[in-house]
Design a protein around this motif. Structure first.
Motif, PDB file in Angstrom:
ATOM      1  N   LYS A 230      -9.062  -1.143 -11.893  1.00  0.00           N
ATOM      2  CA  LYS A 230      -9.259  -2.319 -11.509  1.00  0.00           C
ATOM      3  C   LYS A 230      -7.617  -1.693 -10.305  1.00  0.00           C
ATOM      4  O   LYS A 230      -7.619  -1.849  -9.209  1.00  0.00           O
ATOM      5  CB  LYS A 230      -8.213  -3.523 -12.206  1.00  0.00           C
ATOM      6  CG  LYS A 230      -9.096  -4.326 -13.154  1.00  0.00           C
ATOM      7  CD  LYS A 230      -8.912  -5.632 -13.858  1.00  0.00           C
ATOM      8  CE  LYS A 230     -10.009  -6.483 -14.110  1.00  0.00           C
ATOM      9  NZ  LYS A 230      -9.582  -7.429 -15.320  1.00  0.00           N
ATOM     10  N   MET A 231      -6.848  -0.720 -11.326  1.00  0.00           N
ATOM     11  CA  MET A 231      -5.797  -0.222 -10.676  1.00  0.00           C
ATOM     12  C   MET A 231      -6.311   0.811  -9.186  1.00  0.00           C
ATOM     13  O   MET A 231      -5.893   1.311  -8.098  1.00  0.00           O
ATOM     14  CB  MET A 231      -4.757   0.825 -11.183  1.00  0.00           C
ATOM     15  CG  MET A 231      -4.319  -0.086 -12.485  1.00  0.00           C
ATOM     16  SD  MET A 231      -3.055   0.869 -13.902  1.00  0.00           S
ATOM     17  CE  MET A 231      -2.085   1.465 -12.049  1.00  0.00           C
ATOM     18  N   LYS A 232      -7.312   1.952  -9.584  1.00  0.00           N
ATOM     19  CA  LYS A 232      -8.674   2.954  -8.220  1.00  0.00           C
ATOM     20  C   LYS A 232      -9.055   2.122  -7.395  1.00  0.00           C
ATOM     21  O   LYS A 232      -8.590   2.356  -6.749  1.00  0.00           O
ATOM     22  CB  LYS A 232      -8.891   3.770  -9.673  1.00  0.00           C
ATOM     23  CG  LYS A 232      -8.291   4.700 -10.600  1.00  0.00           C
ATOM     24  CD  LYS A 232     -10.263   5.333 -11.611  1.00  0.00           C
ATOM     25  CE  LYS A 232     -10.419   6.041 -10.625  1.00  0.00           C
ATOM     26  NZ  LYS A 232     -11.444   7.114 -11.016  1.00  0.00           N
ATOM     27  N   GLU A 237      -8.460   0.111  -1.841  1.00  0.00           N
ATOM     28  CA  GLU A 237      -8.739  -0.418  -0.796  1.00  0.00           C
ATOM     29  C   GLU A 237      -7.038  -0.092   0.089  1.00  0.00           C
ATOM     30  O   GLU A 237      -7.232  -0.855   0.959  1.00  0.00           O
ATOM     31  CB  GLU A 237      -8.290  -1.985  -1.257  1.00  0.00           C
ATOM     32  CG  GLU A 237      -9.821  -2.179  -2.126  1.00  0.00           C
ATOM     33  CD  GLU A 237      -9.975  -3.544  -2.432  1.00  0.00           C
ATOM     34  OE1 GLU A 237     -10.027  -4.102  -1.855  1.00  0.00           O
ATOM     35  OE2 GLU A 237      -9.996  -4.078  -3.551  1.00  0.00           O
ATOM     36  N   ALA A 238      -6.248  -0.751  -0.788  1.00  0.00           N
ATOM     37  CA  ALA A 238      -4.785  -0.423  -0.615  1.00  0.00           C
ATOM     38  C   ALA A 238      -4.284   0.951   0.551  1.00  0.00           C
ATOM     39  O   ALA A 238      -4.062   0.611   2.051  1.00  0.00           O
ATOM     40  CB  ALA A 238      -3.391  -0.321  -1.520  1.00  0.00           C
ATOM     41  N   ASP A 239      -5.269   1.405   0.113  1.00  0.00           N
ATOM     42  CA  ASP A 239      -5.507   3.051   0.899  1.00  0.00           C
ATOM     43  C   ASP A 239      -6.033   3.321   2.229  1.00  0.00           C
ATOM     44  O   ASP A 239      -5.177   3.441   3.575  1.00  0.00           O
ATOM     45  CB  ASP A 239      -5.285   4.756  -0.109  1.00  0.00           C
ATOM     46  CG  ASP A 239      -6.330   5.674   1.011  1.00  0.00           C
ATOM     47  OD1 ASP A 239      -5.030   6.650   1.507  1.00  0.00           O
ATOM     48  OD2 ASP A 239      -7.042   6.220   1.281  1.00  0.00           O
ATOM     49  N   MET A 240      -7.306   2.155   2.185  1.00  0.00           N
ATOM     50  CA  MET A 240      -7.702   2.233   3.290  1.00  0.00           C
ATOM     51  C   MET A 240      -6.918   1.453   4.287  1.00  0.00           C
ATOM     52  O   MET A 240      -6.783   1.479   5.707  1.00  0.00           O
ATOM     53  CB  MET A 240      -8.965   1.284   3.221  1.00  0.00           C
ATOM     54  CG  MET A 240     -10.156   1.062   4.464  1.00  0.00           C
ATOM     55  SD  MET A 240     -11.366   0.377   3.968  1.00  0.00           S
ATOM     56  CE  MET A 240     -12.533   1.750   2.365  1.00  0.00           C
ATOM     57  N   ILE A 368      -1.054  -5.254   2.250  1.00  0.00           N
ATOM     58  CA  ILE A 368      -1.083  -4.735   0.664  1.00  0.00           C
ATOM     59  C   ILE A 368      -0.290  -5.239  -0.204  1.00  0.00           C
ATOM     60  O   ILE A 368      -0.880  -5.669  -1.114  1.00  0.00           O
ATOM     61  CB  ILE A 368       0.067  -3.588   0.686  1.00  0.00           C
ATOM     62  CG1 ILE A 368      -0.903  -2.366   1.906  1.00  0.00           C
ATOM     63  CG2 ILE A 368      -0.197  -3.165  -0.607  1.00  0.00           C
ATOM     64  CD1 ILE A 368      -0.644  -0.912   1.502  1.00  0.00           C
ATOM     65  N   VAL A 369       0.586  -5.957   0.085  1.00  0.00           N
ATOM     66  CA  VAL A 369       1.203  -7.361  -1.056  1.00  0.00           C
ATOM     67  C   VAL A 369       0.782  -8.179  -1.050  1.00  0.00           C
ATOM     68  O   VAL A 369      -0.098  -8.709  -2.044  1.00  0.00           O
ATOM     69  CB  VAL A 369       2.674  -7.286   0.345  1.00  0.00           C
ATOM     70  CG1 VAL A 369       2.980  -8.686  -1.165  1.00  0.00           C
ATOM     71  CG2 VAL A 369       3.331  -6.755  -0.754  1.00  0.00           C
ATOM     72  N   ARG A 370       0.211  -8.339   0.319  1.00  0.00           N
ATOM     73  CA  ARG A 370      -1.231  -9.887   0.089  1.00  0.00           C
ATOM     74  C   ARG A 370      -2.239  -9.299  -0.896  1.00  0.00           C
ATOM     75  O   ARG A 370      -2.716 -10.572  -1.642  1.00  0.00           O
ATOM     76  CB  ARG A 370      -1.642 -10.250   1.270  1.00  0.00           C
ATOM     77  CG  ARG A 370      -2.590 -11.485   1.418  1.00  0.00           C
ATOM     78  CD  ARG A 370      -2.757 -11.496   2.899  1.00  0.00           C
ATOM     79  NE  ARG A 370      -4.479 -12.460   2.675  1.00  0.00           N
ATOM     80  CZ  ARG A 370      -5.210 -12.184   3.642  1.00  0.00           C
ATOM     81  NH1 ARG A 370      -5.905 -10.848   3.320  1.00  0.00           N
ATOM     82  NH2 ARG A 370      -6.175 -12.706   3.117  1.00  0.00           N
TER      83      ARG A 370
END
Length: 395
Positions: A230-232, A237-240, A368-370
């Protein structure tokens, strides 16, 4: 011997009152000394930041250059059979090519762009008294045209405000010019940290797979496999979101700055390069950026020609409409997935906390927080469903 009888109810309430007072005193003492505690923590963090600053700079540079390295690997050098069969050579060539492009761009800016911007700022400072006199004459002319001779106090106050504004602008421009010269002429610890950061980023880009595998091994050794997966997924997604926004917005602003420079040159606007750089930098800020950049552009042009200032304003507004309706959506798309309200909120909070950089980075950070909050809610709902399903099977 007389036996003492204790009122248990009274004793209970007395104990509650004592504990409440004691906790209040403890809380007061904690809050009273919190400043010293946090000051000590921030001092230690500041020292740690200075020590690790080359590493932080290296990670940041590697992160920004990584998409370019991937592009050269996947679309350019992989087509050469001899290079494609040698993974290390493929990576080294891609990294070196990306660094040469960036270094070439920086050298070009230093040689051709920075001196012209410095000359523009110097020329504006030299002509500042002329601008002030022009403003005073213009105010007097308007007051006479509007028959405001009896309101001399108002016009005097207005003139003083204009002079104060020009003095502040002059001080700001002198500060910028002095810092540009000092930054170019002096070798500071910041420059040395930057050089070390470049070296670190080179090794990070060259061996990024091993760093990823090492980090994943540590996570799998300490956390459950499901949590690591899940972290990966969240990291991808955050990196994108972050990389697409940073790179896309930078490319978008660069194109807008070039188009602005061409348009201003055709219109014969003085200080076209300086204005275009201002427009390109402020365009990095969503929504508010175009308006922030238009104000100094119009003011700078106004004292050369009020008519040209009006044309500059119309041109910048048209350019920003083109960016918002055509160019921006083509490059960025829905890169952050935030509504306008959340974008404005992130700009205000980021700008209030970290200034201009915060206004720019606030949008992807809030996105990213969202994303994190949505994923946590999804994982929690999924866990509840599994618990209910398990209870249903047992019943």
């Amino acid at each position: 011997m007389m036996k003492i009888e204790w009122d248990k109810e009274y004793l209970k309430y007395s104990l509650y009152a004592f504990l409440t007072i004691a906790m209040a005193i403890m809380l007061y003492q904690i809050l009273d000394n919190a400043g010293y505690f946090f000051e000590n923590i921030f001092l230690r963090l500041g020292i740690l930041k200075r020590i690790l600053s080359p590493v932080i700079i290296g990670i940041f540079i590697a992160y920004l250059l990584n998409p370019g390295v991937r592009w050269f690997e996947n679309y350019i050098y992989c087509r050469v059979e001899y290079i494609a069969n040698k993974k290390k050579l493929l990576r080294v060539l891609s990294v070196v090519t990306m660094y040469l492009l960036v270094i070439g761009l920086i050298v070009t800016v230093i040689i051709f762009v920075a001196p012209q911007i410095g000359n523009n700022i110097s020329d504006i400072l030299r002509r500042m008294p002329e601008y002030i006199n022009y403003s005073n004459d213009l105010i007097n002319h308007w007051s006479e045209e509007l028959d405001l001779r009896n309101l001399s106090n108002v016009t005097d106050q207005f003139e003083n405000n204009v002079n104060d504004i020009f003095n502040r602008v002059s001080a700001i421009l002198e500060y910028i010019l002095e810092n540009i010269i000092v930054s170019i002429m002096s070798i500071t610890s910041g420059v040395l940290n930057f050089v070390l950061g470049i070296v670190i980023s080179f090794y990070l880009l060259g061996d990024k797979e091993s760093f990823k595998k090492g980090t994943e091994r540590v996570l799998r050794a300490t956390l459950a496999d499901k949590t690591v997966n899940k972290m990966k997924d969240f990291g991808r997604e955050a990196d994108m979101i972050f990389s697409k926004f940073i790179i896309g917005k930078s490319l978008d602003s660069f194109i807008i700055a070039i188009m602005c420079l061409i348009g201003l040159q055709i219109m014969g606007i003085r200080y076209a390069l300086l204005i275009s750089v201002i427009i390109g930098i402020t365009n990095m800020i969503p929504y508010f950026g175009p308006f922030i950049g238009a104000v100094p552009a119009v003011i700078i042009t106004f004292f050369d020609s009020p008519v040209k200032a009006a044309w500059v304003l119309l041109f910048i507004l048209g350019l920003q409409q083109f960016d918002g309706l055509i160019l921006g959506p083509k490059i960025l798309g829905d890169s952050v997935g935030l509504s306008p309200v959340w974008i404005i909120f992130s700009i205000i909070i980021g700008g209030g906390l970290f200034g201009l950089m915060g206004m720019f980075l606030g949008v992807p950070v809030i996105a990213i927080v969202r994303l994190l909050m949505n994923r946590l809610i999804d994982w929690r709902l999924e866990a509840k469903k599994q618990v209910k399903a398990h209870e249903g099977e047992e019943s």
